[in-house]
Write a protein that holds these residues in place. Structure first.
Motif, PDB file in Angstrom:
ATOM      1  N   CYS A  17       0.819  -1.223   0.000  1.00 18.68           N
ATOM      2  CA  CYS A  17       0.000   0.000   0.000  1.00 18.68           C
ATOM      3  C   CYS A  17       0.853   1.274   0.000  1.00 18.68           C
ATOM      4  N   SER A  35      -0.623  -5.465   6.866  1.00 27.67           N
ATOM      5  CA  SER A  35      -1.847  -6.048   7.398  1.00 27.67           C
ATOM      6  C   SER A  35      -2.308  -7.202   6.531  1.00 27.67           C
ATOM      7  N   ASP A  37      -5.195  -7.357   5.082  1.00 20.16           N
ATOM      8  CA  ASP A  37      -5.856  -6.809   3.904  1.00 20.16           C
ATOM      9  C   ASP A  37      -4.867  -6.605   2.765  1.00 20.16           C
ATOM     10  N   CYS A  38      -3.708  -6.084   3.095  1.00 24.74           N
ATOM     11  CA  CYS A  38      -2.689  -5.905   2.057  1.00 24.74           C
ATOM     12  C   CYS A  38      -2.176  -7.249   1.552  1.00 24.74           C
ATOM     13  N   TYR A  39      -1.991  -8.191   2.476  1.00 26.44           N
ATOM     14  CA  TYR A  39      -1.502  -9.510   2.081  1.00 26.44           C
ATOM     15  C   TYR A  39      -2.445 -10.156   1.069  1.00 26.44           C
ATOM     16  N   LYS A  40      -3.766  -9.936   1.259  1.00 27.95           N
ATOM     17  CA  LYS A  40      -4.771 -10.552   0.395  1.00 27.95           C
ATOM     18  C   LYS A  40      -5.155  -9.667  -0.783  1.00 27.95           C
ATOM     19  N   SER A  41      -4.506  -8.511  -0.931  1.00 29.92           N
ATOM     20  CA  SER A  41      -4.875  -7.556  -1.965  1.00 29.92           C
ATOM     21  C   SER A  41      -4.535  -8.081  -3.348  1.00 29.92           C
ATOM     22  N   GLU A  84     -12.269 -16.337  -1.600  1.00 29.09           N
ATOM     23  CA  GLU A  84     -11.081 -15.523  -1.830  1.00 29.09           C
ATOM     24  C   GLU A  84     -10.911 -15.161  -3.300  1.00 29.09           C
ATOM     25  N   ASP A 142      -5.068 -16.910  12.025  1.00 32.23           N
ATOM     26  CA  ASP A 142      -6.359 -16.827  11.353  1.00 32.23           C
ATOM     27  C   ASP A 142      -6.975 -18.178  11.047  1.00 32.23           C
TER      28      ASP A 142
END
Length: 370
Positions: A17, A35, A37-41, A84, A142
């Protein structure tokens, strides 16, 4: 130089990001990110798209499972894949998502004949990218979010009414079918002629509370050796013959043992759930079947320790840690095997079973009074 290097690490921005300070490093591509969120972006999609896929394998592999559980696990994996990859309309498009790794599209094929009780076999079936994804998710804690929440069998309660409702009677019948099967035990008069101490009722509450906590803790998936060890860890009546003077102290003893145990990680919210579960079990599904849940609880605990005794005998030589016989997964994740469990004394387990049968026999003699 070391000072500058330290300051640089502390101020390094997220490589995905370019905004927030980075906290983690991807184990595969080594990019720093801030985070989940970034890992899964989308920017990191090449590394993360199979992030959740194989984590459930290890969670389920630690339990005794059959074909039904294997099918259930495969369904979970498919749902995760759909979630995903929400930009893909059909799951058949998985091949397009990662065309350089065709192994992902035959996930079902790779695991369908594996022994899910063998985590090393599952680990060996994964690609290198899948192993890295699993480790990243494990490190972030997670995994538990992917497991369906278990619904306890003791939640049904029939309201007290002057006139019975046929619908509620049918609901109670269906609820009782979900309970563990109540075991047959000798009549109480054949076991003893001595009137039991009033403490027996409070001691049984200590066992019920321990069982309620363990069932929630393991999300309803019980492995006998592990469950037996944990029950002895938190139930002082079974472990050291402690007697209680009231139900409150019997239940609170379990709460304190859970907080003090090195095996268990819990909090006050979970312990409040345990207290409520204990009350529901002791109250039973209805006034007419007040003891049913308690009898089902003791029957299940008897079965757990009976299976524990059998496993102790069969696996006596395997209880000690032997690193030479470990597979790659067991060596890499030693905290996920059962070597952390305390040794179980078979003679103690036998005594525990006898005590539980005594309690169950007492319940049979109580004529719907706890």
């Amino acid at each position: 130089m070391s000072k500058e290097s330290t300051e640089s690490k502390q101020t390094r921005l997220c490589g995905l990001c370019d905004d927030k300070p980075s906290k983690y490093c991807c184990p595969r591509c080594e990019i720093f990110y801030c985070s989940l969120d970034c890992y899964k972006s989308e920017k990191h999609e090449g590394c993360s798209e199979s992030f959740y896929r194989e984590c459930v394998n290890e969670e389920l592999a630690s339990y005794q499972v059959g074909d039904d559980a294997k099918t259930k696990m495969i369904d979970i994996l498919k749902k995760m894949h759909e979630n995903e990859d929400d930009h893909v309309d059909e799951i058949e498009n998985v091949e397009e998502i990662d065309s350089d790794d065709g192994s992902e599209i035959d996930l079902h094929t790779r695991i369908q004949d594996l022994n899910l009780d063998d985590p090393d076999a599952l680990w060996n079936a994964l690609t290198e990218d899948e192993r890295n994804d699993f480790e990243a998710m494990l490190n972030q804690g997670d995994v538990g979010t992917l497991i369906p929440q278990w619904e306890p069998w003791w939640l049904f309660t029939k309201e007290k009414k002057l006139i019975d409702d046929v619908k509620e009677s049918n609901e109670e019948t269906e609820a009782l079918k979900k309970c563990p099967e109540i075991k047959s035990v000798p009549k109480f008069t054949s076991l003893t002629t001595v009137k039991p101490s009033p403490a027996i009722r409070f001691n049984m509450a200590n066992i019920v509370a321990s069982y309620a906590f363990i069932m929630r803790y393991f999300n309803g998936e019980i492995e006998p050796m592990e469950a037996g060890s944990y029950l002895l860890e938190i139930c002082t009546n079974l472990n050291s013959n402690n007697n209680f003077d009231d139900p409150e102290s019997a239940v609170e003893s379990v709460a304190q043992r859970c907080l003090q145990s090195e095996l268990i990680q819990t909090d006050e919210a979970s312990l409040d759930v345990m207290r409520n579960d204990t009350l529901q079990i002791l109250q039973g599904p209805s006034e007419e079947n007040k003891l049913h849940y308690t009898k089902a609880t003791f029957s299940h605990v008897i079965q757990i320790f009976t299976d524990t005794k059998s496993l102790c005998r069969r696996n006596k030589m395997d209880l000690k840690d032997n690193s030479n016989n470990k597979g790659m997964f067991s060596r890499k994740f030693p905290e996920h095997n059962k070597n952390h469990l305390p040794n179980i004394d078979i003679s103690k387990v036998k005594k525990v079973i006898k005590k539980l049968e005594y309690y169950l026999s007492f319940l049979d003699s109580c004529d719907n009074q706890v």
